[in-house]
Design a protein around this motif. Structure first.
Motif, PDB file in Angstrom:
ATOM      1  N   GLY A 204     -24.790 -86.275 -34.062  1.00  0.00           N
ATOM      2  CA  GLY A 204     -25.858 -85.589 -35.790  1.00  0.00           C
ATOM      3  C   GLY A 204     -25.370 -86.341 -37.219  1.00  0.00           C
ATOM      4  N   VAL A 205     -24.360 -87.578 -36.762  1.00  0.00           N
ATOM      5  CA  VAL A 205     -24.283 -88.491 -38.041  1.00  0.00           C
ATOM      6  C   VAL A 205     -25.191 -89.652 -37.518  1.00  0.00           C
ATOM      7  N   GLY A 206     -25.338 -90.036 -36.237  1.00  0.00           N
ATOM      8  CA  GLY A 206     -26.612 -91.350 -35.949  1.00  0.00           C
ATOM      9  C   GLY A 206     -27.722 -91.041 -36.630  1.00  0.00           C
ATOM     10  N   VAL A 207     -27.876 -89.571 -35.647  1.00  0.00           N
ATOM     11  CA  VAL A 207     -29.954 -88.849 -36.645  1.00  0.00           C
ATOM     12  C   VAL A 207     -30.079 -89.114 -37.351  1.00  0.00           C
ATOM     13  N   ALA A 208     -28.746 -87.960 -38.119  1.00  0.00           N
ATOM     14  CA  ALA A 208     -28.880 -86.574 -39.574  1.00  0.00           C
ATOM     15  C   ALA A 208     -28.436 -88.135 -40.457  1.00  0.00           C
ATOM     16  N   PHE A 209     -28.215 -89.572 -40.915  1.00  0.00           N
ATOM     17  CA  PHE A 209     -27.617 -89.867 -41.598  1.00  0.00           C
ATOM     18  C   PHE A 209     -27.736 -91.169 -41.488  1.00  0.00           C
ATOM     19  N   PHE A 210     -27.814 -91.473 -39.897  1.00  0.00           N
ATOM     20  CA  PHE A 210     -28.366 -93.228 -40.392  1.00  0.00           C
ATOM     21  C   PHE A 210     -29.522 -93.084 -39.301  1.00  0.00           C
ATOM     22  N   GLY A 211     -30.413 -92.366 -39.619  1.00  0.00           N
ATOM     23  CA  GLY A 211     -31.546 -92.559 -38.943  1.00  0.00           C
ATOM     24  C   GLY A 211     -31.860 -93.056 -38.176  1.00  0.00           C
ATOM     25  N   VAL A 212     -30.995 -92.957 -36.986  1.00  0.00           N
ATOM     26  CA  VAL A 212     -31.023 -93.900 -35.535  1.00  0.00           C
ATOM     27  C   VAL A 212     -31.959 -92.194 -34.777  1.00  0.00           C
ATOM     28  N   SER A 213     -32.463 -93.296 -34.000  1.00  0.00           N
ATOM     29  CA  SER A 213     -34.035 -92.177 -32.995  1.00  0.00           C
ATOM     30  C   SER A 213     -33.275 -91.488 -32.072  1.00  0.00           C
ATOM     31  N   PRO A 214     -33.605 -90.203 -31.789  1.00  0.00           N
ATOM     32  CA  PRO A 214     -32.250 -89.644 -30.625  1.00  0.00           C
ATOM     33  C   PRO A 214     -31.897 -89.890 -29.477  1.00  0.00           C
ATOM     34  N   PHE A 215     -33.134 -90.936 -28.951  1.00  0.00           N
ATOM     35  CA  PHE A 215     -33.365 -91.158 -27.910  1.00  0.00           C
ATOM     36  C   PHE A 215     -32.106 -91.960 -27.592  1.00  0.00           C
ATOM     37  N   MET A 216     -32.424 -93.152 -28.739  1.00  0.00           N
ATOM     38  CA  MET A 216     -30.718 -94.439 -28.186  1.00  0.00           C
ATOM     39  C   MET A 216     -29.989 -93.780 -28.828  1.00  0.00           C
ATOM     40  N   MET A 217     -29.354 -92.709 -29.668  1.00  0.00           N
ATOM     41  CA  MET A 217     -28.356 -92.277 -29.622  1.00  0.00           C
ATOM     42  C   MET A 217     -27.673 -91.280 -29.041  1.00  0.00           C
ATOM     43  N   SER A 218     -28.278 -90.856 -28.153  1.00  0.00           N
ATOM     44  CA  SER A 218     -27.872 -89.930 -27.429  1.00  0.00           C
ATOM     45  C   SER A 218     -27.212 -90.792 -25.982  1.00  0.00           C
ATOM     46  N   LEU A 219     -28.513 -92.053 -25.871  1.00  0.00           N
ATOM     47  CA  LEU A 219     -28.042 -92.712 -24.591  1.00  0.00           C
ATOM     48  C   LEU A 219     -27.206 -93.553 -24.981  1.00  0.00           C
ATOM     49  N   GLY A 220     -26.748 -93.713 -26.024  1.00  0.00           N
ATOM     50  CA  GLY A 220     -25.823 -94.809 -26.102  1.00  0.00           C
ATOM     51  C   GLY A 220     -24.045 -93.962 -26.088  1.00  0.00           C
ATOM     52  N   MET A 221     -24.139 -92.715 -26.444  1.00  0.00           N
ATOM     53  CA  MET A 221     -22.988 -91.890 -26.650  1.00  0.00           C
ATOM     54  C   MET A 221     -23.073 -91.670 -24.364  1.00  0.00           C
ATOM     55  N   THR A 222     -24.061 -91.208 -23.868  1.00  0.00           N
ATOM     56  CA  THR A 222     -23.676 -91.485 -22.862  1.00  0.00           C
ATOM     57  C   THR A 222     -22.940 -92.081 -22.235  1.00  0.00           C
ATOM     58  N   SER A 223     -23.464 -93.105 -22.519  1.00  0.00           N
ATOM     59  CA  SER A 223     -22.666 -94.036 -21.673  1.00  0.00           C
ATOM     60  C   SER A 223     -20.904 -94.111 -22.476  1.00  0.00           C
ATOM     61  N   VAL A 224     -20.978 -94.116 -23.221  1.00  0.00           N
ATOM     62  CA  VAL A 224     -19.439 -94.134 -23.683  1.00  0.00           C
ATOM     63  C   VAL A 224     -19.212 -93.154 -23.449  1.00  0.00           C
ATOM     64  N   GLY A 225     -20.153 -91.684 -23.008  1.00  0.00           N
ATOM     65  CA  GLY A 225     -18.713 -90.603 -22.827  1.00  0.00           C
ATOM     66  C   GLY A 225     -18.089 -90.716 -21.569  1.00  0.00           C
ATOM     67  N   PHE A 226     -19.318 -91.441 -20.641  1.00  0.00           N
ATOM     68  CA  PHE A 226     -18.896 -91.569 -18.910  1.00  0.00           C
ATOM     69  C   PHE A 226     -18.123 -92.587 -18.794  1.00  0.00           C
ATOM     70  N   GLY A 227     -17.804 -93.583 -19.495  1.00  0.00           N
ATOM     71  CA  GLY A 227     -16.897 -94.627 -19.953  1.00  0.00           C
ATOM     72  C   GLY A 227     -15.871 -94.482 -20.383  1.00  0.00           C
ATOM     73  N   VAL A 228     -15.476 -93.155 -21.278  1.00  0.00           N
ATOM     74  CA  VAL A 228     -13.955 -92.330 -21.921  1.00  0.00           C
ATOM     75  C   VAL A 228     -13.676 -91.823 -20.652  1.00  0.00           C
ATOM     76  N   ALA A 229     -14.730 -90.772 -19.757  1.00  0.00           N
ATOM     77  CA  ALA A 229     -14.448 -89.800 -19.143  1.00  0.00           C
ATOM     78  C   ALA A 229     -13.482 -90.517 -17.623  1.00  0.00           C
ATOM     79  N   LEU A 230     -14.050 -91.653 -16.579  1.00  0.00           N
ATOM     80  CA  LEU A 230     -13.702 -92.076 -15.903  1.00  0.00           C
ATOM     81  C   LEU A 230     -11.897 -92.980 -16.051  1.00  0.00           C
ATOM     82  N   PHE A 231     -12.020 -93.336 -17.701  1.00  0.00           N
ATOM     83  CA  PHE A 231     -11.107 -94.546 -17.947  1.00  0.00           C
ATOM     84  C   PHE A 231      -9.692 -93.443 -18.323  1.00  0.00           C
ATOM     85  N   LEU A 232      -9.747 -92.154 -18.179  1.00  0.00           N
ATOM     86  CA  LEU A 232      -9.413 -91.210 -18.289  1.00  0.00           C
ATOM     87  C   LEU A 232      -8.779 -90.441 -17.445  1.00  0.00           C
TER      88      LEU A 232
END
Length: 342
Positions: free
Chosen positions: A132-160
């Protein structure tokens, strides 16, 4: 005078007009649903049994909840590719927290369940906050923002977890929220119905709920009419992640483990359920009840293919084909709507 050929031509034209108007009003979902029911009924005698249909409902609750969240993103003209990551992070954090508290205080079963569920839902919702912060306040496209968070989130889950499933949760968690029933109906279905009612009231009985349609229909016009478009976009992804996180905890209860690899197919399935249900990729168009039916349709098709013993690899081909067909049908429907207005 009319010729014999005219009487032959008119009925098909009338039938075509009726089907066309039904398609414009209802979309492609009723037609696909009818085809699926007839096809799988012929392929398997067990398809239309009460036991199997209840099984379809139980299996579809997770996709239904995620699709309700995905609908919010599509209504505002975006989409959320990180719903699979949200499921994984929710499952891992919730299971780790619950198992830790339960190991420290074995007698406090419900305290462990409540703290674990709260931690899991909070962790999953945090992904929506970032989107929400990326899309609403920084104007990042939903595609790029959610795609980037996909990588971050899965990495965190695998690390834990180190890629290892998380065990040690209280047995009551799985028995009640994963396998429990009330009056013969699985517990997760009650949770899904409750969330559906709350979201329906929010979307169609509150002013803020109508803002999602306004922003998706025309963001500039919405801003000129006094709508806080940034706040609407921010809460779009927060609510999407929050709903997905609830589905993640219910799925964790069903699996009885915390998994870092769950949810990889959920972005495609949730978008497919919404688009098949008539939610426009351009934003501003879509009904909640149709999305719920679309998610049930996806579950029905998967169940029918399993009963028909269709290979799992081919099932992904079918799902992808349905998504493409739904997108094409949406474009055709828009042309029909324009032609009727003219």
């Amino acid at each position: 005078m009319t010729s014999p050929s005219d009487s032959i031509v008119k009925p098909p034209r009338k039938l075509t007009d009726i089907l066309k108007r039904l398609f414009v009003k209802l979309g492609i979902l009723p037609f696909l649903l009818a085809i699926a029911v007839v096809t799988f009924s012929l392929m398997s005698d067990n398809f239309l049994t009460g036991k199997n249909l209840m099984n379809v409902l139980r299996q579809s609750v997770y996709l239904t909840i995620v699709s309700m969240g995905q609908m919010l993103a599509l209504l505002t003209g975006g989409f959320d590719l990180s719903v699979g990551t949200t499921l994984a992070v929710t499952s891992v954090v919730g299971a780790l927290t619950m198992a830790t508290v339960y190991a420290a205080m074995p007698e406090a079963v419900w305290l462990a369940i409540i703290i674990g569920c709260f931690a899991g839902v909070a962790a999953g919702t945090l992904i929506g906050v970032c989107n929400g912060v990326g899309v609403a306040f920084f104007g990042v496209s939903p595609f790029m923002m959610s795609l980037g968070m996909t990588s971050v989130g899965f990495g965190v889950a695998l690390f834990l977890t180190g890629g290892v499933p998380v065990y040690g949760m209280p047995q009551a968690f799985g028995d009640i929220f994963g396998f429990g029933t009330l009056f013969g109906i699985p517990t997760p279905i009650y949770a899904t119905v409750l969330l559906g009612i709350l979201l329906y009231v929010f979307l169609y009985r509150t002013p803020f709920g109508r803002h999602f349609y306004a922003v998706g229909g025309n963001v500039k016009a919405a801003a000129l009419s006094g709508i806080n478009t940034r706040a609407t976009l921010f809460w779009t992804y927060v609510l999407c992640a929050g709903l997905t996180a609830v589905a993640g905890m219910l799925l964790t209860a069903r699996l009885d483990t915390g998994e870092a690899n769950i949810g990889s197919a959920m972005p495609l399935q949730s978008i497919a359920a919404c688009v098949i249900a008539g939610v426009s990729l351009r934003g501003g168009v879509g009904r909640l009840e149709s999305v719920i039916l679309g998610a049930l349709f996806i579950g029905l098709v998967e169940n029918g293919m399993n009963l028909a013993r269709i290979e799992s690899y081919l099932q992904t081909v079918v799902l992808g084909s349905l998504l493409i067909l739904a997108v094409i049908a949406d474009q055709i429907r828009l042309r029909y709507v324009a032609s009727l207005k003219d």
